[in-house]
Structure formats: C-alpha cells, structure tokens
Design an enzyme around this catalytic site. Sequence first.
Site, PDB file in Angstrom:
ATOM      1  N   CYS A   1       3.437  -1.493  -1.599  1.00 46.09           N
ATOM      2  CA  CYS A   1       4.784  -1.499  -1.259  1.00 46.09           C
ATOM      3  C   CYS A   1       5.172  -2.735  -0.979  1.00 46.09           C
ATOM      4  O   CYS A   1       6.170  -3.372  -1.386  1.00 46.09           O
ATOM      5  CB  CYS A   1       5.177  -0.514  -0.205  1.00 46.09           C
ATOM      6  SG  CYS A   1       7.095  -0.257  -0.099  1.00 46.09           S
TER       7      CYS A   1
ATOM      8  N   CYS B   1       5.444   7.596   3.351  1.00 47.23           N
ATOM      9  CA  CYS B   1       6.743   8.095   3.047  1.00 47.23           C
ATOM     10  C   CYS B   1       7.032   9.170   2.134  1.00 47.23           C
ATOM     11  O   CYS B   1       7.935   9.957   2.273  1.00 47.23           O
ATOM     12  CB  CYS B   1       7.694   6.692   2.961  1.00 47.23           C
ATOM     13  SG  CYS B   1       7.319   6.047   1.375  1.00 47.23           S
TER      14      CYS B   1
END
Length: 367
Positions: free
Chosen positions: A109, A207
């Site tokens: 990410c 997440c």
Amino acid sequence: MQITKEKEKRALIAMSGGVDSSMAAKMTLEQGFECVGCTMKLFENEDAGIDPQRSCCSLDDVEDARSVATKLGMPYYVFNYTDVFKRCVMDKFAESYANGKTPNPCIDCNNFLKFRKLLRRAEELECRYVVTGHYARIEFDEQTGKYTLKKGADQSKDQSYVLYQMDQEQLSRTLMPLGGLTKKEVRALAEKNGFVNAEKPDSEDICFVPDGDYASMIERHLGRTFPEGDFVDPEGNVIGTHRGIIHYTVGQRKHLGQTFGEPRYVCGIDPENNRVILGRNEDTFSDTVSVTDVNWISGDVPKEPVRCKVKTRYKQREQWATVTLADADGTEANIVFDEPLRAITPGQAAVFYDGDTVLGGGTIIKE
C-alpha cells in the site's frame, strides 16, 4: 508537472481519520505550509466482506478526517483508488497466500498508493510534498547529498520497516512530522487541540480484513476454496490432515486443527503438493535467506557484501547478518545471519539497517 517556487510550501496531507495523520496535518500547518487534506478510498464494503447496506469503518474514518480538516481550515478531498488497491494490494495478498507465502500488504500500500499514486496527485494539485503520519524520520545528508530514511524516535511504534521501498525522489517529496515524537505525545497534543479522534484506538487488523479472517477473504476474493491436504514431518512422512494451505503460516503453532502429542510448528508450505510441513520448534530456525526485488534507498548498489542488521518481520528486533548480492544490478541477494532466526517466512520483507538508518530491503523468497 513543474512545481512553481510559490508552491514549494504547499503540501497534500494523507489523512486516514486517525490521530497520527491528523496531528501530522496540524504540525505541517504550524510550519507555515499551505495544506490540502485527502483520504484515499481503497475498497468497497463487498471487498472486505462487509454488508453493503452498512456503513463501515472506512466511512467513519472519512468523517473523522473531514472533521479535523474542517477544524484546521484545510480543503479536503476523497480520492477513489479502489481499482489500483485491488490490483496491487488485495490481489497480491490473496495470490501470495494461495502460493504458500505470507505477504505484508502495508508495504504494498505504501509503495503503490501513498508514494506513487498520491505523489502524482500532489503534482496535479501543485503540492511539493505529501505528508504522512508515519513514525519514521527523513533526513538529508549534506556530505553524501542523499536523503536517508531513519527509525522513528518511538521504538515501539517505529514504521521504517514498511517504508523500505522508498527511493530518493519519494523521500525528497515526503514529510513525516511525527518521526521525533512518541505516540503518547501525539495523543496528548491531539487532545489539547480538541481533535475528535484524540483517543481513537489504533487499527490492529489489515484494513480490508476487519474481522481478521484471512482465509474467508482469500476464498471470497479468488472465488475458489482450498482443499484439505497432508500434514507431513520434515522427512515427508504423513502425520495428519490440514484444512487448506491458506490457513497456515511459517512459525504457527496454534490452530493447526488437530493435536500431535507434542508441540508442532509450521516449518514450510508446499503449495504444489498441497502439503504443510510440521516440525519441532528447533526446525523453524534458519541462518540463511534469499530475497528478491531488493531496493537500495541511496540508489547506490553496494560493490561488496554488506554487514548490517536485518529485520524479517515488522515486530521483530533486527539481527546481525551479512548481505551478499546475487546479481549485478543488486535486486537479488543472499543473507547469512550470525545466529539462526526463527520463522523466516517467504512473502515477508527482510529490511537492512545501519543503526537507525534503513539501507533498503527485499522480499523473502526462500530460507
């Protein structure tokens, strides 16, 4: 896009809705920057197995980030990066587990989203910098003319491990204001400034797997199930039946699904033969590892073996080792540790340190 001189003190703040990025925004404003806040929308409810009719944590995070941006008088945007996040992070996560590896999606990410896509977005908004709430430090070395990435002052929160893929251009255009603070200090400052998220708990889960059920996410994402197979000992003898290779990672002892009369640990995963190798604790130790996709933060590939400390997991203490290049361009390397390390895991990162300075790192492909 050329950043004009008057935009040199203009910054795009990556706001997750948490206390860290909120305080990073506040501190950047106090340093005289013109700031623009933003949140990256990374996935849809369905991608994370959340009822599409429910508001999920990501929506709450957006509202918290918007509240802080409004309080600070900053423009605020939400950018949709669901496609690239799915392709570069979620797909890789699921496929890695399917191939017997254990990835770290935070590294991907940072690499693909924060320090590629967001830096490009900053250029479009005529911002010289991207600002993040990472607990790490960026410094410029006058002697070498290079930017360096260093550990955060709060050793318990240091995030330099997940930033090892940054290059000189990215470091030159990134600010990390929290690098010299502890988490306790950051929360105290947030409370003093009346931020709604001053006591918001840190997220402990990935997440897009909010319930921690990796296996269900992987099967849902890939659209297939993973069959049972053999548990084998290090000699290849069948000693039991596993539930599917995506339920296991190297070093695991608990939740094996059956007992063996003595503690057994996952020593390896063989996806080609659908086997999980179990051994005793001592079988999980190794003093050698190979890595690929190596990044040297300075941009200079070492000509000789490097003596440094190496960390092979985010929460692990780094250990002394010798890193030897395995190819001319420095993207492949072999690491020999001074002492055997437990549970070196393919898919994780091996990150190289010289004291507090991150030299670089690579992805573990085998021990």
